[in-house]
Design an enzyme around this catalytic site. Structure first.
Site, PDB file in Angstrom:
ATOM      1  N   ASP A  29       0.616  26.241  -6.447  1.00  0.00           N
ATOM      2  CA  ASP A  29      -1.471  26.663  -6.477  1.00  0.00           C
ATOM      3  C   ASP A  29      -1.195  26.041  -4.588  1.00  0.00           C
ATOM      4  O   ASP A  29      -2.435  25.860  -4.037  1.00  0.00           O
ATOM      5  CB  ASP A  29      -1.335  25.815  -6.701  1.00  0.00           C
ATOM      6  N   HIS A  47      -1.960  25.988   1.724  1.00  0.00           N
ATOM      7  CA  HIS A  47      -2.517  24.702   2.091  1.00  0.00           C
ATOM      8  C   HIS A  47      -1.831  23.845   2.260  1.00  0.00           C
ATOM      9  O   HIS A  47      -2.329  23.457   4.121  1.00  0.00           O
ATOM     10  CB  HIS A  47      -3.437  23.822   1.133  1.00  0.00           C
ATOM     11  N   GLU A  70      -7.680  16.005  -7.050  1.00  0.00           N
ATOM     12  CA  GLU A  70      -8.156  16.349  -7.996  1.00  0.00           C
ATOM     13  C   GLU A  70      -8.627  15.712  -9.390  1.00  0.00           C
ATOM     14  O   GLU A  70      -7.778  15.285  -9.529  1.00  0.00           O
ATOM     15  CB  GLU A  70      -8.886  18.011  -8.073  1.00  0.00           C
ATOM     16  N   LYS A  76      -4.134  34.288  -2.203  1.00  0.00           N
ATOM     17  CA  LYS A  76      -2.927  33.694  -1.884  1.00  0.00           C
ATOM     18  C   LYS A  76      -3.305  33.441  -3.462  1.00  0.00           C
ATOM     19  O   LYS A  76      -4.274  34.177  -4.353  1.00  0.00           O
ATOM     20  CB  LYS A  76      -3.131  32.190  -1.941  1.00  0.00           C
ATOM     21  N   ARG A 129     -13.008  48.781 -11.046  1.00  0.00           N
ATOM     22  CA  ARG A 129     -13.215  49.043 -12.424  1.00  0.00           C
ATOM     23  C   ARG A 129     -13.971  49.068 -12.848  1.00  0.00           C
ATOM     24  O   ARG A 129     -14.800  50.113 -13.576  1.00  0.00           O
ATOM     25  CB  ARG A 129     -11.873  48.419 -13.339  1.00  0.00           C
ATOM     26  N   LYS A 166     -11.466  25.098   6.836  1.00  0.00           N
ATOM     27  CA  LYS A 166     -12.239  23.862   7.042  1.00  0.00           C
ATOM     28  C   LYS A 166     -12.110  23.667   8.999  1.00  0.00           C
ATOM     29  O   LYS A 166     -11.472  23.220   9.144  1.00  0.00           O
ATOM     30  CB  LYS A 166     -11.489  23.245   6.436  1.00  0.00           C
ATOM     31  N   LYS A 172      -4.313  17.035 -10.006  1.00  0.00           N
ATOM     32  CA  LYS A 172      -4.823  17.143 -11.287  1.00  0.00           C
ATOM     33  C   LYS A 172      -5.709  15.775 -11.848  1.00  0.00           C
ATOM     34  O   LYS A 172      -4.785  14.522 -11.958  1.00  0.00           O
ATOM     35  CB  LYS A 172      -5.252  18.429 -11.798  1.00  0.00           C
ATOM     36  N   ASP A 221      -5.986  31.391   4.110  1.00  0.00           N
ATOM     37  CA  ASP A 221      -5.886  30.475   2.982  1.00  0.00           C
ATOM     38  C   ASP A 221      -6.902  29.692   3.879  1.00  0.00           C
ATOM     39  O   ASP A 221      -7.087  29.424   4.514  1.00  0.00           O
ATOM     40  CB  ASP A 221      -4.569  29.710   3.337  1.00  0.00           C
ATOM     41  N   HIS A 222      -8.230  29.004   2.787  1.00  0.00           N
ATOM     42  CA  HIS A 222      -9.193  28.641   3.054  1.00  0.00           C
ATOM     43  C   HIS A 222      -9.203  27.689   3.604  1.00  0.00           C
ATOM     44  O   HIS A 222     -10.191  27.399   4.227  1.00  0.00           O
ATOM     45  CB  HIS A 222     -10.204  28.883   1.886  1.00  0.00           C
TER      46      HIS A 222
END
Length: 506
Positions: A239, A244, A220, A152, A47, A186, A344, A181-182
């Site tokens: 998430d 994943h 993480e 996602k 936009r 890999k 996390k 899905d990154h």
């Protein structure tokens, strides 16, 4: 490697962070390697009232900062293929501007009507944009294929995922839809298939007769940072696990495909998802642990608890840690537990799968190793990508005392050390029409179907606790109870593949 056909790539949400940090830098890396089509164009869409030059300037900053290629001398040549079109994604009429721009590029540069539409947008637009594209015929493949890539999260639960899928299928065929899905992009994830199916020493042992259990960890060290508002409506289960980690389970547990084509591989992973034993709502407390990081001081630095983060409800029950135990009910895996955990503010950033082999039937030697001295195969996804095999060796001296030692391979040891980024690989695959590493609709639905009882139990049963865990620890201690056998526990990895200590440096 074959080059893709001539085509146009349209990126919706082009003024956003993902485009600048990942998508355009990955396309530039492909450009440097001469892997883009002979004729192509990239159109950024959002936009924002940006012109071609302003958009190119922003993308140049992103390439200089985030592209993996050390060769930055070709940036200006690459930017000549990029342009910008302002479109209001919620206005069907606005899409005629995009169609006119596509037609102009088709005629001026002799590029066929073969187009990829990448939705780097909020999930609320995942059904609106494909519908508006279809209204003006931009899903029509009579003059060239059309593909749509969706980020996602694909839905918020099983019901919303079904609704989104039904909305897409009204105008788009399954072979046109690429759910990205990154993690599957890999190299180390793809190497799971090679490790299993190209080595005669592994595949014969890859079953319930020789494997004791399998664990997958995705940790993480960071918190939610500035994403507190988004994360509070998502959580670790949605998430990370729904997409994943369950996709990784699919690759680890699948049967050998008849061939390495897209449909054969995805057929086998879908069979895995269908075979995962459902966890009933009343049993969620036995098989699933959820936690939330709480404030603590790590190496002299005071870290905020999750409920103290910006944008987070002070009474939030959203999990920043989740651990699951489940079974796959088929002949290969019957009775073998799978353990998954993600969180996390854990001690280090690491993602890996650990295959725990059964001990020998009669252990003759003194055990000096954790987990009863059984062998482990560790497949490290990130960082320090590689493979580690733990085996028993005699300690020098009298007697037969045994110590666990490491046999390890690191991708960094290869003469050619360049590892393509996940987005680089997936963008190239989508341009080639290879959907192997993209999630199929039925697999997404099966993953949601497995997790839905957990989500519903957490929402309805207030007695299920959210365990606090201090920042810098490996999550709630109660998660250790999921692994019931004496002498067996989670592997506590460090950022270095060959190390496994309870406390690792952040």
């Amino acid at each position: 490697m074959r080059k893709p056909e001539n085509q146009i790539i349209v990126i919706f949400g082009a003024s956003g962070d993902l485009t600048k940090r990942k998508l355009v830098p990955s396309l530039y890396d492909l450009f440097v390697q001469n892997l883009l089509p002979e004729k192509y164009a990239i159109i950024g869409v959002s936009r924002s009232d940006l012109g071609d030059e302003n958009f190119r300037s922003q993308m140049k900053e992103g390439i200089q900062k985030y592209a993996q290629s050390e060769n930055k001398s070709l940036i200006d040549d690459f930017l000549k293929t990029i342009c910008y079109q302002s479109v209001d994604a919620k206005s069907a009429e606005s899409f005629f501007l995009l169609k006119a721009r596509l037609n102009k590029i088709n005629s001026e540069f002799d590029i066929p009507e073969k187009v990829i539409f990448y939705l780097s947008t909020p999930p609320s637009l995942y059904s609106i944009i494909p519908e508006n594209l279809a209204k003006i015929g931009l899903n029509d493949e009579s003059n060239g294929w059309k593909r749509i890539i969706i980020e996602k999260p694909f839905g918020y639960n099983h019901e919303t995922a079904q609704e989104l899928n039904a909305s897409l299928k009204q105008n788009w065929n399954e072979n046109q839809i690429y759910r990205i899905d990154h993690y599957l992009g890999k190299e180390t994830v793809q190497n799971v298939l090679v490790t299993r199916f190209s080595n005669g020493i592994f595949e014969p042992l890859w079953n319930r007769n020789y494997i004791h259990h399998i664990e997958i960890t995705s940790a993480e060290s960071i918190g939610v940072e500035k994403r507190g508002g988004y994360y509070d409506g998502s959580g670790a289960l949605r998430d990370m696990i729904q997409n994943h980690l369950l996709q990784l389970v699919g690759l680890i547990a699948m049967e050998p495909p008849s061939s390495m084509d897209s449909e054969s591989i995805r057929n086998e992973t879908e069979k895995v998802f269908q075979s995962i034993r459902k966890i009933s709502e009343k049993d969620v407390h036995k098989f699933v642990i959820r936690g939330q990081y709480i404030n603590s001081t790590v190496k002299g630095e005071k870290m905020l608890g999750y409920r103290e983060e910006e944008g987070v409800n002070p009474e939030s029950k959203t999990e920043t840690y989740a651990a699951l135990k489940f079974y796959i009910d088929n002949w290969r895996w019957g009775g073998i537990p799978f353990y998954i955990r993600t969180g996390k503010r854990l001690p280090t950033r690491v993602t890996e799968a650990v295959i725990h082999f059964k001990s020998t039937p009669h252990f003759l030697f003194q055990k000096e190793a954790v987990n009863g001295g059984s062998n482990q195969l560790i497949i490290r996804i990130q960082p320090d990508e590689g493979i580690l095999l733990k085996i028993g060796m005699k300690i020098p001296g009298s007697g037969f005392n045994v110590q666990t030692v490491n046999m390890d391979f690191h991708y960094s040891d290869l003469p050619h050390k360049f590892l393509p980024s996940a987005y680089e690989r997936l963008l190239l695959d989508s341009m080639l029409g290879d959907s192997t590493l993209f999630a199929r609709g039925d697999a997404v639905m099966s993953a949601w179907e497995f997790l839905d009882p957990v989500i519903k139990a957490w929402e309805s049963d207030k007695s299920i606790p959210v365990y606090g865990y201090p920042c810098g620890t490996w999550g709630p201690e109660v998660a250790d109870d999921l692994i019931e056998e004496d002498g067996t526990t989670w592997r506590y990895p460090c950022k270095n593949l060959a190390d496994d200590e309870i406390y690792c440096e952040l």
